[in-house]
Design a protein around this motif. Sequence first.
Motif, PDB file in Angstrom:
ATOM      1  N   ILE A 141       0.844  -1.209   0.000  1.00 26.66           N
ATOM      2  CA  ILE A 141       0.000   0.000   0.000  1.00 26.66           C
ATOM      3  C   ILE A 141       0.881   1.261   0.000  1.00 26.66           C
ATOM      4  O   ILE A 141       0.773   2.103  -0.875  1.00 26.66           O
ATOM      5  N   ASP A 142       1.744   1.347   0.985  1.00 25.53           N
ATOM      6  CA  ASP A 142       2.616   2.526   1.096  1.00 25.53           C
ATOM      7  C   ASP A 142       4.049   2.158   0.723  1.00 25.53           C
ATOM      8  O   ASP A 142       4.541   1.089   1.118  1.00 25.53           O
ATOM      9  N   TYR A 143       4.686   3.048   0.001  1.00 27.85           N
ATOM     10  CA  TYR A 143       6.051   2.796  -0.487  1.00 27.85           C
ATOM     11  C   TYR A 143       6.964   3.965  -0.107  1.00 27.85           C
ATOM     12  O   TYR A 143       6.596   5.126  -0.266  1.00 27.85           O
ATOM     13  N   GLU A 144       8.128   3.607   0.388  1.00 29.65           N
ATOM     14  CA  GLU A 144       9.113   4.606   0.807  1.00 29.65           C
ATOM     15  C   GLU A 144      10.238   4.627  -0.217  1.00 29.65           C
ATOM     16  O   GLU A 144      10.817   3.581  -0.528  1.00 29.65           O
ATOM     17  N   LYS A 145      10.540   5.800  -0.720  1.00 32.33           N
ATOM     18  CA  LYS A 145      11.644   5.875  -1.686  1.00 32.33           C
ATOM     19  C   LYS A 145      12.968   5.623  -0.963  1.00 32.33           C
ATOM     20  O   LYS A 145      13.175   6.096   0.162  1.00 32.33           O
ATOM     21  N   TYR A 146      13.833   4.885  -1.617  1.00 30.75           N
ATOM     22  CA  TYR A 146      15.105   4.446  -1.030  1.00 30.75           C
ATOM     23  C   TYR A 146      16.050   5.636  -0.861  1.00 30.75           C
ATOM     24  O   TYR A 146      16.177   6.467  -1.777  1.00 30.75           O
ATOM     25  N   GLU A 147      16.718   5.710   0.308  1.00 32.04           N
ATOM     26  CA  GLU A 147      17.573   6.876   0.567  1.00 32.04           C
ATOM     27  C   GLU A 147      18.801   6.908  -0.347  1.00 32.04           C
ATOM     28  O   GLU A 147      19.398   7.961  -0.546  1.00 32.04           O
ATOM     29  N   GLY A 148      19.133   5.759  -0.948  1.00 35.87           N
ATOM     30  CA  GLY A 148      20.292   5.736  -1.854  1.00 35.87           C
ATOM     31  C   GLY A 148      19.943   6.100  -3.301  1.00 35.87           C
ATOM     32  O   GLY A 148      20.776   5.934  -4.197  1.00 35.87           O
ATOM     33  N   ASN A 149      18.734   6.573  -3.552  1.00 38.78           N
ATOM     34  CA  ASN A 149      18.327   6.931  -4.927  1.00 38.78           C
ATOM     35  C   ASN A 149      19.119   8.114  -5.457  1.00 38.78           C
ATOM     36  O   ASN A 149      19.469   8.992  -4.676  1.00 38.78           O
ATOM     37  N   PRO A 150      19.336   8.185  -6.767  1.00 39.49           N
ATOM     38  CA  PRO A 150      19.082   7.134  -7.747  1.00 39.49           C
ATOM     39  C   PRO A 150      20.133   6.028  -7.652  1.00 39.49           C
ATOM     40  O   PRO A 150      21.277   6.302  -7.302  1.00 39.49           O
ATOM     41  N   VAL A 151      19.715   4.804  -7.970  1.00 39.23           N
ATOM     42  CA  VAL A 151      20.660   3.685  -7.869  1.00 39.23           C
ATOM     43  C   VAL A 151      21.417   3.458  -9.180  1.00 39.23           C
ATOM     44  O   VAL A 151      22.407   2.731  -9.201  1.00 39.23           O
ATOM     45  N   LEU A 152      20.911   4.023 -10.262  1.00 36.26           N
ATOM     46  CA  LEU A 152      21.644   4.003 -11.534  1.00 36.26           C
ATOM     47  C   LEU A 152      21.480   5.364 -12.187  1.00 36.26           C
ATOM     48  O   LEU A 152      20.360   5.870 -12.291  1.00 36.26           O
ATOM     49  N   ASP A 153      22.610   5.940 -12.605  1.00 33.50           N
ATOM     50  CA  ASP A 153      22.523   7.229 -13.300  1.00 33.50           C
ATOM     51  C   ASP A 153      23.512   7.241 -14.458  1.00 33.50           C
ATOM     52  O   ASP A 153      24.055   6.196 -14.827  1.00 33.50           O
ATOM     53  N   GLU A 154      23.750   8.429 -14.995  1.00 34.76           N
ATOM     54  CA  GLU A 154      24.573   8.496 -16.218  1.00 34.76           C
ATOM     55  C   GLU A 154      25.959   7.892 -16.030  1.00 34.76           C
ATOM     56  O   GLU A 154      26.567   7.406 -16.987  1.00 34.76           O
ATOM     57  N   SER A 155      26.482   7.891 -14.800  1.00 34.04           N
ATOM     58  CA  SER A 155      27.826   7.348 -14.572  1.00 34.04           C
ATOM     59  C   SER A 155      27.858   5.823 -14.750  1.00 34.04           C
ATOM     60  O   SER A 155      28.918   5.222 -14.842  1.00 34.04           O
ATOM     61  N   ASP A 156      26.677   5.196 -14.802  1.00 31.99           N
ATOM     62  CA  ASP A 156      26.614   3.737 -14.990  1.00 31.99           C
ATOM     63  C   ASP A 156      26.426   3.345 -16.456  1.00 31.99           C
ATOM     64  O   ASP A 156      26.346   2.154 -16.763  1.00 31.99           O
ATOM     65  N   LEU A 157      26.311   4.338 -17.321  1.00 34.69           N
ATOM     66  CA  LEU A 157      25.985   4.034 -18.724  1.00 34.69           C
ATOM     67  C   LEU A 157      27.240   3.724 -19.531  1.00 34.69           C
ATOM     68  O   LEU A 157      28.286   4.350 -19.322  1.00 34.69           O
ATOM     69  N   PRO A 158      27.149   2.790 -20.478  1.00 34.87           N
ATOM     70  CA  PRO A 158      28.277   2.581 -21.383  1.00 34.87           C
ATOM     71  C   PRO A 158      28.471   3.815 -22.271  1.00 34.87           C
ATOM     72  O   PRO A 158      27.513   4.572 -22.501  1.00 34.87           O
ATOM     73  N   GLU A 159      29.680   3.989 -22.747  1.00 34.14           N
ATOM     74  CA  GLU A 159      30.017   5.192 -23.499  1.00 34.14           C
ATOM     75  C   GLU A 159      29.068   5.440 -24.670  1.00 34.14           C
ATOM     76  O   GLU A 159      28.696   4.501 -25.375  1.00 34.14           O
ATOM     77  N   GLY A 160      28.692   6.683 -24.832  1.00 34.17           N
ATOM     78  CA  GLY A 160      27.856   7.062 -25.967  1.00 34.17           C
ATOM     79  C   GLY A 160      26.367   6.946 -25.705  1.00 34.17           C
ATOM     80  O   GLY A 160      25.555   7.433 -26.486  1.00 34.17           O
ATOM     81  N   SER A 161      25.969   6.330 -24.592  1.00 30.79           N
ATOM     82  CA  SER A 161      24.533   6.170 -24.324  1.00 30.79           C
ATOM     83  C   SER A 161      23.964   7.449 -23.729  1.00 30.79           C
ATOM     84  O   SER A 161      24.601   8.097 -22.898  1.00 30.79           O
ATOM     85  N   SER A 162      22.751   7.774 -24.143  1.00 30.13           N
ATOM     86  CA  SER A 162      22.149   9.048 -23.751  1.00 30.13           C
ATOM     87  C   SER A 162      21.626   9.016 -22.314  1.00 30.13           C
ATOM     88  O   SER A 162      20.956   8.061 -21.915  1.00 30.13           O
ATOM     89  N   ARG A 163      21.900  10.086 -21.579  1.00 30.40           N
ATOM     90  CA  ARG A 163      21.349  10.179 -20.225  1.00 30.40           C
ATOM     91  C   ARG A 163      19.911  10.700 -20.252  1.00 30.40           C
ATOM     92  O   ARG A 163      19.249  10.765 -19.226  1.00 30.40           O
ATOM     93  N   PHE A 164      19.446  11.070 -21.444  1.00 27.55           N
ATOM     94  CA  PHE A 164      18.054  11.534 -21.576  1.00 27.55           C
ATOM     95  C   PHE A 164      17.113  10.391 -22.001  1.00 27.55           C
ATOM     96  O   PHE A 164      15.904  10.544 -21.951  1.00 27.55           O
ATOM     97  N   ASP A 165      17.674   9.317 -22.498  1.00 31.52           N
ATOM     98  CA  ASP A 165      16.857   8.161 -22.890  1.00 31.52           C
ATOM     99  C   ASP A 165      17.409   6.930 -22.178  1.00 31.52           C
ATOM    100  O   ASP A 165      18.184   6.158 -22.748  1.00 31.52           O
ATOM    101  N   PHE A 166      17.050   6.797 -20.952  1.00 33.16           N
ATOM    102  CA  PHE A 166      17.543   5.717 -20.095  1.00 33.16           C
ATOM    103  C   PHE A 166      16.398   5.421 -19.135  1.00 33.16           C
ATOM    104  O   PHE A 166      16.220   6.114 -18.136  1.00 33.16           O
ATOM    105  N   ARG A 167      15.559   4.434 -19.510  1.00 38.45           N
ATOM    106  CA  ARG A 167      14.328   4.295 -18.708  1.00 38.45           C
ATOM    107  C   ARG A 167      13.723   2.899 -18.758  1.00 38.45           C
ATOM    108  O   ARG A 167      14.109   2.055 -19.510  1.00 38.45           O
ATOM    109  N   ASP A 168      12.700   2.763 -17.904  1.00 38.59           N
ATOM    110  CA  ASP A 168      11.789   1.614 -17.886  1.00 38.59           C
ATOM    111  C   ASP A 168      12.456   0.314 -17.434  1.00 38.59           C
ATOM    112  O   ASP A 168      12.473  -0.678 -18.169  1.00 38.59           O
TER     113      ASP A 168
END
Length: 498
Positions: A141-168
């Motif tokens: 019912i109730d959900y608490e957002k994790y204090e370590g968020n975000p858990v994946l961001d642009e620094s986790d992306l392979p080279e050349g991948s867009s930080r604007f299209d990284f989802r779902d």
Amino acid sequence: MISQVLRDARKYEEIAEKQNIAEERPAFHLAVRTGWLNDPNGLTWYQGKCHMFYQYHPYEPVWGPMHWGHAVSTDLLHWEYLPAALAPDLPYDTDGCFSGNALVLPDGRHLLMYTGVRREQHSDGHHRDVQTQCLAVGDGIDYEKYEGNPVLDESDLPEGSSRFDFRDPKLWQKADGTYRCVTGSRPADGSGQILMFESEDAFHWRFKKVLAKNENRFGKMWECPDFFPLDGKQVLLVSPQDMLPQDFEYHNGNGTLALIGSYDEETDTFTEERNQAVDYGIDFYAPQTVLLPDGRRVMIAWMQNWDTCTLRNPDQKWFGQMTLPRELSIRNGRLYQKPIRELEALRRNRVEYRDVSVKDVEALALDGVSGRLVDLELMLRPEEGEALYRKFAVRFAQNEQYQTSVSFRPLESILKVDRKFSGSRRAIIHQRRSRVHSEGGVLKLRLILDRCSAEIFVNDGEQVLTATFYTDQAADRISFFADGAVRMDLVKYELADR
Ligand code: FRU
């Protein structure tokens, strides 16, 4: 701690829902409680129920700052709304909690993984949405957002991948106890790819590999991946944007794609063998699956197409519904879909006709065959001793003004769904054609109507064509057309209204 933004949404939806007119809403498809709905999210079996979350803007029937709506069901047909689960209320998701998925942690908590969106203002006045992956933990019912968020961001992306299209993100636990997740991503070639990440505890994630590459074969960016074993194969479902048509298999715009192949668990390697569209109609996008306790893999999609959202009832304060839950299987290397078998419990008042002659007729009506809550099975074959018929059609949701139809031309083996005369005042697509398998004019169709939608299952689930239409419920006639001579067997049921 529930934020004020979420509290406001919860209060609003409860009041706004009271304005809904049940007789104008789907009876056994999940429709939005109020406002706008798109993708299904976080489909999971948890605490004895199927949980479905969804992309949700409670305040208006148009897309807006994304919340996660929430509903539960035991038969996946009758849904009970729960309070909205997530709201865009923290700096990393202040512009939206986009699509994602869920799993049940070993300690019994429910873990949601979603895309946090934050708008970045550029000096030239433009803005772009930065997308990261975030977690929330809850009790159903109730959900608490994790204090370590975000858990994946642009620094986790392979080279050349867009930080604007990284989802779902779609996440799961492997047999060895470790976790994997896959996300949509846009590499430097501007098309799509699916990234895989790994974790030991489902909270700390790192990049593993590029699981699949589009290389501009099927549209551009790939959204909403799902990845699961099925009948000895492995299926990767994605929803590509900006498709170009390929024969009758893929159509223009947003599409859906099933890549069927094999998966080596040891090395996390996916090998594609075949591809096909998931749905061949107009309104189907962003499907997601859930594994039921009895082992069935069931898929639900947003019953809509981004490019045709202007086909709607302007008087209604809600817009958006999901498809029927569909049981998946692989047969002859293809993905098959059948309406979830729980639907059979809703069948009432069986009407059956055998060997009906439908011959050179504009509108053959049959006693007891009408309605907007309908399960209709048709078996078509050519009339013995006559030339192959040229066209057969079943028209439904029909009155003097309106009709929606499915027509079949056996010479070309083309099945067409047509909602041109279904109340639309917009210059958008209203028809879609698909090639189907038919030997000499023999075809099996099952048509499910739920007030404002039609789902047409062809040849026991080999293909499905889905379309929505928002005409007056009094338009409820069903009639049959033939150019040439067709023999038809028919079984029809009413489907119970809640
Ligand atoms: C697909 C999609 C997702 C995104 C969500 C936003 O329909 O564009 O990629 O997470 O909708 O509402």
